[in-house]
Enzyme design. Structure first.
Site, short mmCIF file in Angstrom:
data_model
loop_
_atom_site.label_atom_id
_atom_site.label_comp_id
_atom_site.label_asym_id
_atom_site.label_seq_id
_atom_site.Cartn_x
_atom_site.Cartn_y
_atom_site.Cartn_z
CG HIS A 14 -8.63 21.73 -3.98
ND1 HIS A 14 -9.81 22.28 -4.41
CD2 HIS A 14 -8.16 22.58 -3.02
CE1 HIS A 14 -10.04 23.41 -3.76
NE2 HIS A 14 -9.06 23.62 -2.91
CG ASP B 207 -12.13 20.46 -6.35
OD1 ASP B 207 -11.42 19.53 -5.91
OD2 ASP B 207 -11.99 21.65 -6.01
CB SER C 40 -10.75 25.28 -0.45
OG SER C 40 -10.19 26.17 -1.36
#
Length: 551
Positions: A132, A174, A252
């Site tokens: 992402h 992911d 992230s």
């Protein structure tokens, strides 16, 4: 002279205390002072462990910048500040919370921002991050970059932005693998090793990343929980690690390390908090994708390409844990194994359909809730007994098209071994089955019944019904049957486009006559008159009981 004497006395007293302390220690007596010293020393050892790990692997954690069509991609935390808060922030923070220009405003170019983090795996030119983080720079369901999009990485203590491209993506978990366009530009640093052990609740963790653009930020904490699920993380809802180590926007894709400096997770999400004053921030609940998903995916990531539900070979089934029937199993006397995975539906043209697997054949309508029922139950997969849904998914996604998954199936009390050859399935394929329409047969007594002999054999087997008898579908209010306590059906099951009543009393005998059909019961009633008593033997929830009805 007095000062000298006092000084000598102090030395002698100190020496005496030291000797006494040593004597106590030698005698096995630990003073409170010793205990405090040891606690302080333990804290220092923990700190030293953290410092050593950061020194070893901090240089391996990078900032990732993503630019699309000339505008810097801001992280996903834009526009999350309460009204008036933006003006209270220092200028260097405001960019992180400012969204794109409004229609009546001139477009503005964002300054450099850390859109995410990543870390070195393998050689210095290979970097792992979350999918992402780079998704907006890529074509849909592809590793090809959009026209005008750029992805750059910045190593610690170096302001150079090194151009990178996406080699492989695993959207299921992911994950994305980046590679520098010019590997010679990569500094000579060590890769972060991937742990071979699963995270344990309570164990120490270290998170390194670039929250709000602050490079190489280190936070520590513990593993707060494992096997967590969070919607929106990966296509396959992987089991996540929960941690209280502070994870903020920009973390992230960064590593979550254990006390050995090994990767146990890839930081991926937080649950933002809102204080009484309205401020948002970390509340000690962060999540990381476990490292075993990366370890299992790394080879395919290096091969390149885009892996998703649409591209992976699948069984082509919709599944649920058999525990979904726990609330109705006993009350409806369902014949099912205690553990396993029930197949709810089978996709048309899928590998599962070709292998002969069966999805739900009908629905149970229980207290207003429709529950699909009658599908095969998977009780073993490739030697894994009583697999969880995650076990099965992981097993299937570890294989390639043409590989075989060996399933052990429970069907109507029988055990079947069914090999399934995997194939890529159209994610939009239709799923069988279809449903309803009831049949009633009213007779004297104020009851409606159905002959069990008319029920499909498979249905009788699933619900442990006898081959013969009359199932009470309905009981009229204030009828003699109701007064005698005869119980009507509590739910229905649809099988092959017909509804079958379930859960009611089953009339087995009337006045010692075995009842196999409606005609049998009518024959007994023809010899009765008003005021007579009809004695019934009925089956209720698997037990035979006797009822007397005053006609």
């Amino acid at each position: 002279m007095k000062k000298l004497y006092i000084g000598l006395l102090a030395v002698i007293v100190a020496f005496g205390l030291y000797a006494a302390t040593n004597q106590k220690a030698s005698l096995g007596v630990v003073s409170a002072q010793d205990s405090s010293f040891r606690q302080a020393r333990a804290l220092l050892e923990d700190e030293r462990n953290t410092v050593d790990i950061v020194n070893d692997y901090g240089p391996s954690v990078v900032a990732i910048h993503v630019v699309v069509k000339g505008q810097r991609m801001a992280p996903s935390f834009q526009n999350q500040l309460p009204p008036g808060m933006l003006e209270q922030l220092p200028p260097q923070f405001r960019e992180f919370f400012q969204g794109p220009a409004m229609p009546n405003q001139a477009p503005r170019e964002f300054k450099q921002q850390g859109a995410g983090s990543g870390f070195v795996v393998g050689n210095s030119s290979e970097i792992i991050t979350n999918y992402h983080v780079v998704k907006d720079a890529l074509e849909k369901n592809s590793v090809d970059q959009l026209e005008g999009a750029t992805i750059t990485v910045v190593f610690p203590n170096n302001d150079d932005e090194l151009v990178a491209h996406v080699v492989g993506v695993n959207a299921l978990y992911d994950l994305a693998l980046l590679r520098l366009e010019n590997p010679n530009q990569a500094p000579n640093i060590k890769a972060i090793p991937i742990s071979n052990y699963e995270a344990e609740v309570g164990s120490k963790v270290i998170a390194i990343g670039n929250p709000f653009g602050f490079a190489s930020t280190v936070t520590t904490g513990i593993v707060s929980g494992i096997d967590r699920s969070l919607d929106g993380i990966g296509q396959n809802s992987p089991s996540l690690i929960q941690t209280d180590a502070a994870i903020n926007p920009g973390n992230s894709g960064g590593p979550l390390l254990n006390s050995s400096g090994e990767l146990i997770g890839i930081n991926t999400a937080i649950i933002p908090g809102l204080s009484v004053g309205g401020e948002r921030g970390n509340i000690g609940i962060g999540f990381a994708v476990p490292s075993n998903y990366l370890r299992d995916s790394l080879t395919n990531l290096r091969k390149g390409g885009f892996v998703s539900v649409e591209t992976k070979p699948r069984l082509g089934i919709r599944i649920a844990d058999v525990s979904i029937y726990d609330d109705v199993r006993d009350s409806l006397n369902l014949n099912l194994p205690e553990q396993g995975i029930v197949i709810l539906a089978v996709e048309d043209g899928s590998a599962a359909q070709k292998a002969g697997l069966l999805g739900s054949q009908y629905e149970i309508d229980f207290e207003g809730q429709k529950v699909p029922f009658g599908g095969d139950v998977i009780i073993a997969a490739d030697g894994i007994e009583n697999p969880s849904t995650e076990d099965l998914i992981k097993d299937v996604f570890s294989k390639n098209a043409g590989d075989t998954v060996n399933l052990k199936i429970w069907r109507d009390g029988k055990i079947l071994d069914i090999p399934v050859k995997l194939a890529v399935v159209d994610a939009n394929a239709e799923q069988s089955p279809s449903y309803p329409q009831p049949v009633d047969n009213s007779i004297y007594l104020g009851i409606t019944v159905e002959e069990l002999a008319s029920y499909p054999e498979e249905l009788r087997g699933q619900f442990s019904l006898p081959n013969n008898g009359l199932l009470v579908v309905d009981v009229d209010a204030d009828s003699t049957a109701e007064q005698a306590g005869l119980k009507a059906s509590r739910f229905s099951v649809n099988y092959n486009d017909r509804d079958y009543a379930m859960g009611g009393d089953i009339i087995l005998k009337a006045d010692n006559t075995v009842i196999t059909s409606i005609a049998d019961l009518k024959e007994v009633l023809t010899n009765k008159k008003s005021g007579d008593v009809l004695n019934l033997v009925v089956l209720r929830d698997g037990e035979e009981i006797r009822l007397s009805i005053n006609l």
